[in-house]
Design an enzyme around this catalytic site. Structure first.
Site, PDB file in Angstrom:
ATOM      1  N   SER A 125      -5.910   9.920  15.834  1.00  0.00           N
ATOM      2  CA  SER A 125      -5.155   9.240  14.773  1.00  0.00           C
ATOM      3  C   SER A 125      -4.534  10.215  13.778  1.00  0.00           C
ATOM      4  O   SER A 125      -5.104  11.271  13.478  1.00  0.00           O
ATOM      5  CB  SER A 125      -6.115   8.308  14.026  1.00  0.00           C
ATOM      6  OG  SER A 125      -5.569   7.924  12.791  1.00  0.00           O
ATOM      7  N   GLU A 127      -4.609   9.840  10.791  1.00  0.00           N
ATOM      8  CA  GLU A 127      -5.508   9.899   9.634  1.00  0.00           C
ATOM      9  C   GLU A 127      -6.347  11.177   9.636  1.00  0.00           C
ATOM     10  O   GLU A 127      -6.932  11.534   8.618  1.00  0.00           O
ATOM     11  CB  GLU A 127      -6.418   8.665   9.607  1.00  0.00           C
ATOM     12  CG  GLU A 127      -5.684   7.365   9.313  1.00  0.00           C
ATOM     13  CD  GLU A 127      -5.243   7.246   7.844  1.00  0.00           C
ATOM     14  OE1 GLU A 127      -5.935   7.765   6.962  1.00  0.00           O
ATOM     15  OE2 GLU A 127      -4.184   6.628   7.604  1.00  0.00           O
ATOM     16  N   TYR A 149     -13.082   7.225   8.268  1.00  0.00           N
ATOM     17  CA  TYR A 149     -12.403   6.983   9.554  1.00  0.00           C
ATOM     18  C   TYR A 149     -11.714   8.262  10.045  1.00  0.00           C
ATOM     19  O   TYR A 149     -11.861   8.668  11.196  1.00  0.00           O
ATOM     20  CB  TYR A 149     -11.371   5.858   9.381  1.00  0.00           C
ATOM     21  CG  TYR A 149     -10.449   5.671  10.560  1.00  0.00           C
ATOM     22  CD1 TYR A 149     -10.872   4.972  11.690  1.00  0.00           C
ATOM     23  CD2 TYR A 149      -9.151   6.186  10.557  1.00  0.00           C
ATOM     24  CE1 TYR A 149     -10.027   4.798  12.785  1.00  0.00           C
ATOM     25  CE2 TYR A 149      -8.301   6.019  11.638  1.00  0.00           C
ATOM     26  CZ  TYR A 149      -8.741   5.325  12.746  1.00  0.00           C
ATOM     27  OH  TYR A 149      -7.903   5.158  13.822  1.00  0.00           O
TER      28      TYR A 149
END
Ligand code: NAP
Length: 317
Positions: A125, A127, A149
């Protein structure tokens, strides 16, 4: 006929990927947490519910994974199962980190020991990059995740590269930036704003309550992003790719656009401090040239055109 195992098949990406691979004549096995609690609405929506085989699997139990791998001997595994909400990861940091990392370790170790010819796709991801100094983000951009996360995805990401480099197994990371579709779950921003706006239009909701709108994200369209996952797995050698649109959009502009499309007053947009996250990436966008060049992927969609599709699809339902 190739056999594929998709973890997280009930999610947005899992369902679209299953549809794509069925069209490519794969035998599709999807794993679910529990047969009793499986939500099959997305399969019905895509008309694939009769064509996929569902297997109960606890990804935290390696013996369970070995059993499934030995039963089906998959050519490819797409690991999409994860606690995927950044917001929720702040309130469930331990569960998020544990599941998102141990599940990947278990898959890698099972493949290494029992099925070294199986190819693994890992859902990484954007992120992971978190607070970045320079954009657009490229694979080699230093990572500085700022959510539980993001940290969990970074740990899993590097476990994949570690296994690839240490044991020569075929394992690739697809580093996807935000992507949306009708099948996105209701706790994600775009889906929530569209749904709530329709509810306001229908007089079943008074106002739209949102968190921080002064942040920008690189948004794309899920059905087109899953194509790249498959393309990545057809390469002779495993490799990591950034999948993104290459442009970021301000969340406030998205809300304004949806409200304009529905002729709603902007006075009904309420910014609620209690919905702010403890930490937030201000702006993020990536460089998709590697995917375009090597995977021959075409993606030049404007996110506003995608919003039009999503609004139409939501209204039709
Ligand atoms: P999603 O719609 O939230 O689906 C997540 C899937 O993971 C669901 O099938 C869910 O099963 C399963 N899952 C969650 N927690 C689990 C657990 N503890 N045990 C077993 N299964 C569990 O996510 P998505 O949007 O399809 O994303 C797919 C993957 O890409 C995820 O790994 C996500 O982190 C990653 N990713 C997504 C985006 C994006 O913008 N969508 C961007 C970058 C990376 P249930 O139905 O049982 O809940």
């Amino acid at each position: 006929m190739k056999t594929v195992l998709i973890t997280g098949i009930t999610g947005q990406d899992g369902a679209y990927l299953a549809k794509l691979l069925l069209e490519k004549n794969y035998m599709v096995i999807g794993t679910v947490r529990s047969n009793r609690c499986t939500n099959t609405k997305s399969f019905q929506y895509l008309g694939i519910e009769k064509d996929i085989i569902l297997e109960e699997l606890d990804l935290l139990d390696m013996a369970n994974i070995i059993r499934i791998i030995q039963k089906y001997k998959p050519d490819e595994i797409y690991n999409l199962a994860a606690q995927s909400s950044v917001g929720l990861s702040y309130s469930q940091p331990i569960g998020t980190f544990s599941f998102n990392t141990i599940s990947v370790n278990n898959l890698l170790e099972s493949i290494r020991l029992f099925s070294p010819d199986t190819k693994l796709y890992q859902a990484s991801s954007s992120e992971m990059y978190g607070r970045v100094e320079n954009m657009p983000i490229r694979i080699e951009t230093p990572m500085h995740p700022i959510s539980p996360y993001g940290v969990s995805k970074m740990a899993a990401h590097f476990m994949v590269t570690t296994y690839r480099e240490s044991y020569n197994i075929y394992a690739s990371n697809g580093i996807l930036f935000n992507h949306e579709s009708f099948l996105r779950s209701g706790n994600f921003f775009i889906k929530k704003v569209i749904r709530d706006s329709i509810a306001i239009k229908n007089n079943t909701l008074k106002e739209l309550r949102v968190g921080n709108l002064n942040v920008k994200r690189d948004f794309g369209y899920a059905p087109k992003y899953v194509e790249v996952m498959w393309k990545m797995m057809q390469l002779d050698e495993p490799d990591d790719f950034i999948i993104c649109s290459g442009k970021s959009v301000l969340l406030r502009d998205i809300v304004d656009y949806i409200f304009d499309r529905m002729n709603l007053s902007k006075k009904l947009i309420v910014v609620d401090d209690s919905l702010f996250r403890p930490n937030e990436i201000k702006d993020i966008y990536g460089d998709n040239s590697k995917a375009k060049n090597i995977l021959d992927w075409n993606y030049d969609d404007s996110f506003y055109d995608i919003l039009d599709i999503l609004i139409e699809e939501e209204m039709a339902q």
